[in-house]
Design a protein around this motif. Structure first.
Motif, PDB file in Angstrom:
ATOM      1  N   GLY A  86      41.436  33.722  44.294  1.00 51.95           N
ATOM      2  CA  GLY A  86      41.029  32.235  44.415  1.00 51.95           C
ATOM      3  C   GLY A  86      40.305  31.579  43.222  1.00 51.95           C
ATOM      4  N   ARG A  87      39.586  30.520  43.398  1.00 50.71           N
ATOM      5  CA  ARG A  87      39.174  29.896  42.185  1.00 50.71           C
ATOM      6  C   ARG A  87      37.624  30.628  41.787  1.00 50.71           C
ATOM      7  NH1 ARG A  87      40.871  25.033  44.769  1.00 50.71           N
ATOM      8  NH2 ARG A  87      38.929  24.537  45.082  1.00 50.71           N
ATOM      9  N   THR A  88      37.602  31.592  40.929  1.00 52.80           N
ATOM     10  CA  THR A  88      36.617  32.247  40.426  1.00 52.80           C
ATOM     11  C   THR A  88      36.602  32.849  39.228  1.00 52.80           C
ATOM     12  OG1 THR A  88      34.952  34.115  41.054  1.00 52.80           O
ATOM     13  CG2 THR A  88      37.248  34.671  41.423  1.00 52.80           C
ATOM     14  N   ARG A  89      35.739  32.573  38.364  1.00 53.97           N
ATOM     15  CA  ARG A  89      35.555  33.244  36.963  1.00 53.97           C
ATOM     16  C   ARG A  89      34.662  34.413  37.042  1.00 53.97           C
ATOM     17  NH1 ARG A  89      35.376  27.772  33.148  1.00 53.97           N
ATOM     18  NH2 ARG A  89      37.285  26.759  33.740  1.00 53.97           N
ATOM     19  N   ASP A  90      34.084  34.787  37.903  1.00 49.12           N
ATOM     20  CA  ASP A  90      33.075  35.968  37.802  1.00 49.12           C
ATOM     21  C   ASP A  90      33.896  37.312  37.590  1.00 49.12           C
ATOM     22  OD1 ASP A  90      30.269  36.933  39.108  1.00 49.12           O
ATOM     23  OD2 ASP A  90      31.815  38.319  39.743  1.00 49.12           O
ATOM     24  N   PRO A  91      33.377  37.828  36.444  1.00 47.41           N
ATOM     25  CA  PRO A  91      34.378  39.209  35.961  1.00 47.41           C
ATOM     26  C   PRO A  91      34.292  40.425  37.046  1.00 47.41           C
ATOM     27  CG  PRO A  91      32.761  38.095  34.202  1.00 47.41           C
ATOM     28  CD  PRO A  91      32.333  37.231  35.628  1.00 47.41           C
ATOM     29  N   VAL A  92      33.062  40.418  37.742  1.00 41.17           N
ATOM     30  CA  VAL A  92      32.932  41.471  38.810  1.00 41.17           C
ATOM     31  C   VAL A  92      33.964  41.224  39.786  1.00 41.17           C
ATOM     32  CG1 VAL A  92      31.534  42.711  40.373  1.00 41.17           C
ATOM     33  CG2 VAL A  92      30.651  42.041  37.978  1.00 41.17           C
ATOM     34  N   GLN A  93      34.031  40.044  40.526  1.00 38.51           N
ATOM     35  CA  GLN A  93      35.073  39.760  41.779  1.00 38.51           C
ATOM     36  C   GLN A  93      36.377  39.873  41.048  1.00 38.51           C
ATOM     37  OE1 GLN A  93      34.209  36.119  43.444  1.00 38.51           O
ATOM     38  NE2 GLN A  93      31.885  36.203  43.326  1.00 38.51           N
ATOM     39  N   LEU A  94      36.576  39.641  39.987  1.00 44.28           N
ATOM     40  CA  LEU A  94      38.020  39.644  39.318  1.00 44.28           C
ATOM     41  C   LEU A  94      38.531  41.032  39.061  1.00 44.28           C
ATOM     42  CD1 LEU A  94      38.080  36.647  36.839  1.00 44.28           C
ATOM     43  CD2 LEU A  94      39.306  36.635  39.067  1.00 44.28           C
ATOM     44  N   GLY A  95      37.165  41.842  38.697  1.00 43.33           N
ATOM     45  CA  GLY A  95      37.824  43.211  38.420  1.00 43.33           C
ATOM     46  C   GLY A  95      37.909  43.934  39.585  1.00 43.33           C
ATOM     47  N   VAL A  96      37.177  43.833  40.597  1.00 46.48           N
ATOM     48  CA  VAL A  96      37.420  44.314  41.661  1.00 46.48           C
ATOM     49  C   VAL A  96      38.594  44.017  42.492  1.00 46.48           C
ATOM     50  CG1 VAL A  96      36.313  44.348  44.205  1.00 46.48           C
ATOM     51  CG2 VAL A  96      34.929  44.714  42.196  1.00 46.48           C
ATOM     52  N   ASP A 265      39.285  28.223  50.320  1.00 48.58           N
ATOM     53  CA  ASP A 265      38.849  28.615  49.066  1.00 48.58           C
ATOM     54  C   ASP A 265      38.195  27.274  48.606  1.00 48.58           C
ATOM     55  OD1 ASP A 265      40.514  28.896  45.817  1.00 48.58           O
ATOM     56  OD2 ASP A 265      38.373  29.417  46.551  1.00 48.58           O
ATOM     57  N   GLY A 266      37.020  27.298  47.906  1.00 48.76           N
ATOM     58  CA  GLY A 266      36.361  26.272  47.426  1.00 48.76           C
ATOM     59  C   GLY A 266      35.258  25.832  48.763  1.00 48.76           C
ATOM     60  N   GLY A 267      35.012  26.637  49.845  1.00 50.27           N
ATOM     61  CA  GLY A 267      34.237  26.476  50.813  1.00 50.27           C
ATOM     62  C   GLY A 267      32.692  26.912  50.450  1.00 50.27           C
ATOM     63  N   PRO A 268      31.862  27.005  51.443  1.00 53.95           N
ATOM     64  CA  PRO A 268      30.428  27.680  51.248  1.00 53.95           C
ATOM     65  C   PRO A 268      30.735  29.007  50.435  1.00 53.95           C
ATOM     66  CG  PRO A 268      30.655  26.792  53.452  1.00 53.95           C
ATOM     67  CD  PRO A 268      32.160  26.677  52.866  1.00 53.95           C
ATOM     68  N   GLY A 269      31.696  29.702  50.749  1.00 57.80           N
ATOM     69  CA  GLY A 269      31.667  31.137  50.366  1.00 57.80           C
ATOM     70  C   GLY A 269      31.983  31.344  48.953  1.00 57.80           C
ATOM     71  N   ALA A 270      32.652  30.323  48.164  1.00 61.64           N
ATOM     72  CA  ALA A 270      32.980  30.252  46.938  1.00 61.64           C
ATOM     73  C   ALA A 270      31.861  29.327  46.011  1.00 61.64           C
ATOM     74  CB  ALA A 270      34.178  29.498  46.713  1.00 61.64           C
ATOM     75  N   GLY A 271      31.407  30.407  45.329  1.00 60.77           N
ATOM     76  CA  GLY A 271      30.269  29.642  44.443  1.00 60.77           C
ATOM     77  C   GLY A 271      29.851  30.594  43.380  1.00 60.77           C
ATOM     78  N   GLY A 272      28.997  30.157  42.503  1.00 62.22           N
ATOM     79  CA  GLY A 272      28.481  31.051  41.314  1.00 62.22           C
ATOM     80  C   GLY A 272      27.273  31.512  41.520  1.00 62.22           C
ATOM     81  N   PRO A 273      26.348  31.871  40.376  1.00 62.30           N
ATOM     82  CA  PRO A 273      24.974  32.373  40.660  1.00 62.30           C
ATOM     83  C   PRO A 273      24.170  31.310  41.596  1.00 62.30           C
ATOM     84  CG  PRO A 273      25.760  32.262  38.479  1.00 62.30           C
ATOM     85  CD  PRO A 273      26.634  31.539  39.396  1.00 62.30           C
ATOM     86  N   VAL A 274      22.976  31.809  42.431  1.00 63.44           N
ATOM     87  CA  VAL A 274      22.241  31.079  43.095  1.00 63.44           C
ATOM     88  C   VAL A 274      21.268  30.695  42.359  1.00 63.44           C
ATOM     89  CG1 VAL A 274      20.701  31.160  45.142  1.00 63.44           C
ATOM     90  CG2 VAL A 274      22.725  32.491  45.222  1.00 63.44           C
ATOM     91  N   ARG A 275      20.772  29.473  42.223  1.00 64.97           N
ATOM     92  CA  ARG A 275      19.775  28.988  41.135  1.00 64.97           C
ATOM     93  C   ARG A 275      18.424  28.555  42.120  1.00 64.97           C
ATOM     94  NH1 ARG A 275      21.526  29.696  36.533  1.00 64.97           N
ATOM     95  NH2 ARG A 275      23.880  30.027  35.917  1.00 64.97           N
TER      96      ARG A 275
END
Length: 275
Positions: A86-96, A265-275
């Protein structure tokens, strides 16, 4: 007890002092990172790594991937890929996700090279932010602590103590050994990291029911902060069938109220850091 034995006991206390200084010294902190100062909250994978290590970080990454439909539970408590990440750039998610060439149990997945590299990179970033103890300093301290019982044992044998002298030497050397064992149990996280986790748990107490949380990014945050209780609350079927819980309860059948359907993809579950 021979007088020379006290030199060895003093050396053991000296090793303890040096190890304590290494463990309590302030580490480096990235100037451009606000994680140690509370300006920004790290990503859920980073928080999970601080709380529970590599396995916890991989678990949160799997939760995020599952929310986008990228992974699913396989047979016999394994996880399998279920399409692209999906649309993610998170390295850990991509690595897993990249490590899931076949269905794997969580423990095996966390040890795959792709997942290990991603988590190790994240661990390095946390060290730079002052949330994990520097690796060289940590290993040096642990080496010194491991030498404490050896130094205590070497004393009476080097000085030829026997009988009551040997018993007295071992008794006198017991306190530094016990302190060394206690220090070896200290976590790799720094005081700043523990304050961060404690503060976030105060801000985000685990809700009584999952219907109280509709934001998928908050689900990731709760899993990062609380581990198994949050998994059992928000993703009972996926966690149970995928073997994410420490002790999956195989005798339980699927819950009738398990509405754990991954959003698009792109819904509530897709997101970056919580700020």
């Amino acid at each position: 007890m021979p007088t020379g034995t006290w030199w060895f006991i003093g050396a053991a206390w000296g090793e303890l002092l040096l190890a304590t200084l290494l463990l309590t010294a302030r580490g480096t902190r990235s100037r451009d990172s606000g994680t140690a100062d509370g300006d920004a909250v790290p990503a859920p994978q980073a928080l999970a790594l601080l709380r529970g290590g590599r396995r916890a970080a991989v678990t949160v990454a799997l939760v995020a991937l599952h929310q986008r439909g990228a992974v699913a539970a396989g047979r016999k408590h394994t996880i399998r890929a279920n399409g692209g990440p999906g649309r993610t750039r998170d390295p850990v998610q991509l690595g897993v996700h990249g490590a899931l060439h076949r269905a794997l149990a969580l423990r095996a997945l966390a040890l795959r090279p792709e997942a290990r590299r991603a988590v190790d990179t994240l661990r390095g970033e946390l060290r730079g932010a002052g949330l994990l103890r520097p690796l060289a300093r940590l290993w040096a301290a642990r080496a010194l602590l491991g030498c404490v019982p050896l130094t205590v044992l070497a004393g009476p044998f080097a000085t030829g103590a026997s009988g009551t002298g040997l018993a007295g030497a071992l008794t006198a050397g017991l306190p530094p050994v016990l302190v060394a064992v206690a220090l070896l149990r200290l976590p790799a996280t720094t005081r700043a990291a523990r304050r961060l986790l404690h503060g976030l748990r105060d801000r985000y107490p685990l809700p009584a029911h999952r219907r109280e949380v509709t934001d998928g990014r908050l689900v990731q945050l709760y899993v990062a902060l609380y581990g198994d209780p949050a998994l059992a609350l928000f993703l009972p079927r996926f966690s149970r069938d995928g073997g994410l819980l420490d002790r999956p309860r195989e005798h339980e059948g699927p819950r009738g109220d398990d509405r754990n359907r991954p959003p698009a993809d792109g819904g509530p579950g897709a997101g970056g850091p919580v700020r």
